[in-house]
Design a protein around this motif. Structure first.
Motif, PDB file in Angstrom:
ATOM      1  N   ALA A  97      -0.445  -1.360   3.714  1.00  0.00           N
ATOM      2  CA  ALA A  97      -1.717  -1.148   3.014  1.00  0.00           C
ATOM      3  C   ALA A  97      -2.224   0.269   3.267  1.00  0.00           C
ATOM      4  O   ALA A  97      -2.727   0.940   2.355  1.00  0.00           O
ATOM      5  N   ILE A  98      -2.077   0.735   4.497  1.00  0.00           N
ATOM      6  CA  ILE A  98      -2.475   2.103   4.845  1.00  0.00           C
ATOM      7  C   ILE A  98      -1.618   3.093   4.068  1.00  0.00           C
ATOM      8  O   ILE A  98      -2.123   4.048   3.477  1.00  0.00           O
TER       9      ILE A  98
ATOM     10  N   GLN B 297      -5.718  -3.940   7.282  1.00  0.00           N
ATOM     11  CA  GLN B 297      -5.361  -2.757   8.060  1.00  0.00           C
ATOM     12  C   GLN B 297      -3.956  -2.878   8.642  1.00  0.00           C
ATOM     13  O   GLN B 297      -3.763  -2.851   9.838  1.00  0.00           O
TER      14      GLN B 297
ATOM     15  N   ASP C  64      -7.118  11.613   8.124  1.00  0.00           N
ATOM     16  CA  ASP C  64      -7.099  10.763   6.936  1.00  0.00           C
ATOM     17  C   ASP C  64      -6.730   9.329   7.304  1.00  0.00           C
ATOM     18  O   ASP C  64      -7.294   8.382   6.762  1.00  0.00           O
TER      19      ASP C  64
ATOM     20  N   VAL D 292      -8.933   5.983   6.448  1.00  0.00           N
ATOM     21  CA  VAL D 292      -8.350   4.870   5.693  1.00  0.00           C
ATOM     22  C   VAL D 292      -8.431   3.584   6.502  1.00  0.00           C
ATOM     23  O   VAL D 292      -8.837   2.538   5.971  1.00  0.00           O
TER      24      VAL D 292
ATOM     25  N   LEU E  38     -10.373   0.087   5.103  1.00  0.00           N
ATOM     26  CA  LEU E  38      -9.552  -0.977   4.523  1.00  0.00           C
ATOM     27  C   LEU E  38      -9.905  -2.347   5.079  1.00  0.00           C
ATOM     28  O   LEU E  38     -10.211  -2.494   6.254  1.00  0.00           O
TER      29      LEU E  38
ATOM     30  N   ASP F 210       0.005   2.603   1.219  1.00  0.00           N
ATOM     31  CA  ASP F 210      -0.351   2.551  -0.209  1.00  0.00           C
ATOM     32  C   ASP F 210      -1.614   3.347  -0.504  1.00  0.00           C
ATOM     33  O   ASP F 210      -1.688   4.082  -1.494  1.00  0.00           O
ATOM     34  N   GLU F 211      -2.603   3.205   0.341  1.00  0.00           N
ATOM     35  CA  GLU F 211      -3.871   3.915   0.139  1.00  0.00           C
ATOM     36  C   GLU F 211      -3.669   5.431   0.226  1.00  0.00           C
ATOM     37  O   GLU F 211      -4.194   6.184  -0.586  1.00  0.00           O
ATOM     38  N   LEU F 212      -2.902   5.867   1.210  1.00  0.00           N
ATOM     39  CA  LEU F 212      -2.634   7.304   1.353  1.00  0.00           C
ATOM     40  C   LEU F 212      -1.816   7.840   0.184  1.00  0.00           C
ATOM     41  O   LEU F 212      -2.062   8.951  -0.292  1.00  0.00           O
ATOM     42  N   GLU F 213      -0.852   7.069  -0.296  1.00  0.00           N
ATOM     43  CA  GLU F 213      -0.048   7.510  -1.436  1.00  0.00           C
ATOM     44  C   GLU F 213      -0.907   7.657  -2.690  1.00  0.00           C
ATOM     45  O   GLU F 213      -0.695   8.573  -3.482  1.00  0.00           O
ATOM     46  N   THR F 214      -1.883   6.769  -2.841  1.00  0.00           N
ATOM     47  CA  THR F 214      -2.807   6.889  -3.973  1.00  0.00           C
ATOM     48  C   THR F 214      -3.613   8.179  -3.855  1.00  0.00           C
ATOM     49  O   THR F 214      -3.759   8.930  -4.822  1.00  0.00           O
ATOM     50  N   TYR F 215      -4.115   8.454  -2.674  1.00  0.00           N
ATOM     51  CA  TYR F 215      -4.922   9.649  -2.454  1.00  0.00           C
ATOM     52  C   TYR F 215      -4.092  10.924  -2.603  1.00  0.00           C
ATOM     53  O   TYR F 215      -4.489  11.862  -3.289  1.00  0.00           O
TER      54      TYR F 215
END
Length: 91
Positions: A25-26, A21, A10, A14, A18, A28-33
């Motif tokens: 930011a990585i 990078q 994952d 990501v 992105l 945040d993206e994983l927490e959203t997913y």
């Protein structure tokens, strides 16, 4: 790629997708997913593992912020994974 955890895969996806990078930011993206908090103690050791495996390059944006980018090998591994997945999933 077959020796990576799902979380590490994952991370590769990501990082590939992105524009910014860097670690937060990585994260945040994983927490959203995942719809859950991703702790620093999970994120950064796994990023370091990907760097050690030659799949990700780690750079420095400033004294407190690192950047992460796929290497050519990392990109090839993602492409190979996508081809393998497409054999089994035809959407």
């Amino acid at each position: 790629m077959n020796d990576l955890t799902g979380f590490q895969r994952d991370l590769l996806y990501v990082i590939a997708g992105l524009d910014e990078q860097h670690g937060l930011a990585i994260k945040d993206e994983l927490e959203t997913y995942y719809e859950a908090e991703v702790h620093h103690g999970r994120l950064y050791p796994n990023l370091d593992t990907l760097v050690e495996k030659g799949l990700v390059d780690k750079g420095e944006i400033d004294k407190r912020t690192n950047s992460y980018a796929l290497t050519r090998r990392g990109r090839r591994e993602l492409e190979a994974r996508r081809e393998w997945e497409n054999q089994y999933v035809d959407l």
